[in-house]
Design an enzyme around this catalytic site. Structure first.
Site, short mmCIF file in Angstrom:
data_model
loop_
_atom_site.label_atom_id
_atom_site.label_comp_id
_atom_site.label_asym_id
_atom_site.label_seq_id
_atom_site.Cartn_x
_atom_site.Cartn_y
_atom_site.Cartn_z
N LYS A 131 -8.96 7.25 8.04
CA LYS A 131 -7.62 7.79 7.80
C LYS A 131 -7.39 8.00 6.30
O LYS A 131 -7.70 7.12 5.49
CB LYS A 131 -6.58 6.81 8.37
CG LYS A 131 -5.14 7.25 8.30
CD LYS A 131 -4.26 6.16 8.93
CE LYS A 131 -2.79 6.55 8.93
NZ LYS A 131 -1.97 5.48 9.56
N SER A 206 0.81 7.64 12.86
CA SER A 206 0.37 8.42 11.71
C SER A 206 -1.15 8.60 11.63
O SER A 206 -1.65 9.39 10.82
CB SER A 206 0.86 7.76 10.41
OG SER A 206 0.37 6.43 10.30
N SER A 230 1.09 3.40 15.07
CA SER A 230 0.32 4.46 14.43
C SER A 230 -1.17 4.47 14.78
O SER A 230 -1.86 5.43 14.46
CB SER A 230 0.47 4.39 12.91
OG SER A 230 1.78 4.77 12.53
#
Length: 532
Positions: A131, A206, A230
């Site tokens: 990420k 996210s 997330s």
């Protein structure tokens, strides 16, 4: 206990405002985007792409497969598919190929036995994606914030360093929502990510870029973070496995933004992958010395686990109703556990779950144990420089001039409204403590709780703006401090992933991970996109 009438009115106004912002957003943002020949990514044809990290590493260690061949296969897949999903936002292909050649050369020169190699490098040669909010040396680390678009990581985040030490080879970094505070992964730097099962739908956030990248077989394993779902929402929307560990087990060091106040207790870093057998080995590596807090070596007998289930939150007016497809999938699981496994299964009604959103808001705005205040979102948007004026940014956004996304502007506008005064804080804190006590006592050290991962399957793009509070189905377990594994349960009639959360008591991650492996064997696990 019901929230005060004024709190109900306030939340209703916030919900209404969220819908209005969402409708404006859907009208103003470009809904068309690039046109593709298919609504889904093409299915996998290369066999190397259909192996778990554990199995790939074993084949590489046994010298049955060359690491460079594995990396080349993934690079080809990424080039074919990533233009459609926009999951990976920055490649490191040349560095990855050099690292793959180094693995093959090391294996050719040193004839160490497999057991020694496995102990040293459990993920030797396994492709990894990270990420973008995590530091990966030489890669951007902006978290989608325009003012940080030139920020380049000089070192690795703790978990990234541990996975690299375990032999994993990073292929690139993946998209996220702006400052990791929204459940659609889109920002002004990298654009929007698309669901590999239907490009018209969201990937979640996210860690959404990570979710769609792993699901599309562009990576084997991935790193995500979770402060309100997330990891689990993207894992659910993209039909893969995602684990939110017990708090304090895996280091959060080396990511941006940095949590503050009580938020530090709720933010968790964890693994995302297509195959359940990778979850436990990944957690062992990512936890480092924190692994001592868990019981991952304990033998788990599924028949001895007590299963509890609940099909929705009890009726919060702020959340969408749970899709019938998800309810039926959960009941299918329950029926199997009762009839085929012969396990103890009990339907429960935890009445306080309907306050999930209020509890998350309450705890996220609380001070930490050290008395520190949580970081204000307007300060984060200003990158700890001059705080932004959200009303001015909203006006600029309407003219297409703002460098911020509408979810971030909306959150900045609502930030102060989303905080409760001391009286309301104490009331909801008491509810949180009572609910946690109820769940912990129910689950003990031998129980798991089955609960929807989200009220709906992956929505279409921009729809989350009209349903801003649905994340509370995952966020509640952050504030309760419980480990959770999201498990895929096949596809619905439209070809979108189904799934379920498996929750355990504190530091009983081994139970949810064992259930995840059982569910994979029983219900099929990840389904390759494009085969529907």
């Amino acid at each position: 206990m019901s929230p005060p009438f004024s709190a109900r009115i306030q939340l209703l106004l916030l919900w209404t405002l969220g819908i209005l912002i969402g409708l404006v957003g859907r009208a103003a943002l470009a809904l068309g985007g690039p046109k593709f020949a298919s609504r889904t990514t093409q299915p996998v044809t290369e066999p190397l792409l259909l192996l778990s990290g554990v199995r790939l590493a074993k084949l590489i260690r046994q010298r049955k497969v060359k690491c460079i061949d594995v990396v080349q296969a993934y690079i080809k897949r990424i080039k074919d598919v990533n233009p459609m999903i926009n999951g990976i936002v920055k490649y490191r292909f040349e560095a990855a190929k050099k690292e793959a050649h180094a693995v093959d050369q090391r294996l050719a020169e040193k004839q160490e036995d497999e057991a020694t190699l496995e102990k040293k490098w459990p993920f030797l040669g396994v492709p990894l994606t990270v990420k973008e909010s995590f530091q990966l040396q030489g890669m951007p680390n902006s978290s989608g914030l325009m003012s940080r678009r030139d920020a380049i990581s000089k070192t690795d985040a703790t978990v990234v360093a541990l996975l690299k030490e375990a032999g994993a080879i990073p292929l690139g970094i993946t998209n996220c929502s702006e400052l990791c505070m929204w459940y659609e992964s889109s920002n002004k730097i990298y654009g929007r990510s698309n669901n590999p099962y239907d490009l018209r739908h969201i990937v979640g956030g996210s860690s959404g870029g990570e979710g769609c990248t792993v699901a599309a077989a562009c990576s084997v394993i991935g790193v995500g973070s979770d402060i309100g779902g997330s990891i689990r929402m993207p894992a659910f929307f993209n039909g893969i496995f995602g684990h939110k560990p017990s708090p304090g087990v895996v280091s959060n060091e080396g990511q941006f933004p940095v949590a503050g106040g009580a938020q530090e207790q709720f933010q968790c870093t964890g693994p995302m992958c297509r195959y359940a057998e990778d979850l436990t080995p990944m957690l062992r590596v990512m936890a480092g010395s924190g692994i001592k807090k868990l019981k991952l070596d304990a033998n788990v007998h599924l028949k001895d686990i007590k299963f509890y289930w609940m099909e929705h939150d009890g009726g919060s007016f702020l959340m969408s109703k749970v899709d019938q497809d998800l309810i039926l999938a959960q009941r299918k699981v329950v029926a199997h556990l009762e009839t085929m496994l012969g396990a103890s299964v009990q339907h429960v009604k935890l009445k306080k779950m309907k306050y999930s959103l209020q509890l998350w808001i309450t705890m996220m705005s609380a001070k930490g144990h050290d008395g520190k205040e949580p970081v204000k979102f307007v300060d984060l948007l200003g990158d700890h420089g001059k705080p932004i004026n959200p009303l001015w940014e909203l006006m600029k956004w309407c003219l297409g001039l703002s460098v911020y996304t509408i979810p971030s502007i909306g959150l900045a506008l609502l930030e102060e409204k989303l905080k409760y005064n001391n009286e309301k804080y104490k009331k909801f804190k008491a509810v949180e403590e009572s609910l946690r006590k109820e769940l912990v006592e129910m689950l003990s050290d031998d129980g798991v709780f089955l609960y929807p991962s989200h009220p709906t399957v992956a929505p279409k793009h921009h729809v989350p703006l009209t349903r801003p509070f649905n994340f509370a189905y995952t966020g509640i377990f952050n504030v309760l401090g419980l480990p959770v594994t999201q498990c895929p349960l096949g596809l619905n009639a439209e070809g979108l992933p189904l799934g379920i959360q498996v929750v355990a008591g504190p530091f009983n991650d081994h139970l949810t991970l064992a259930v995840a492996q059982y569910f994979e064997k029983t219900f099929g696990g990840w389904v390759c996109p494009g085969k529907f």
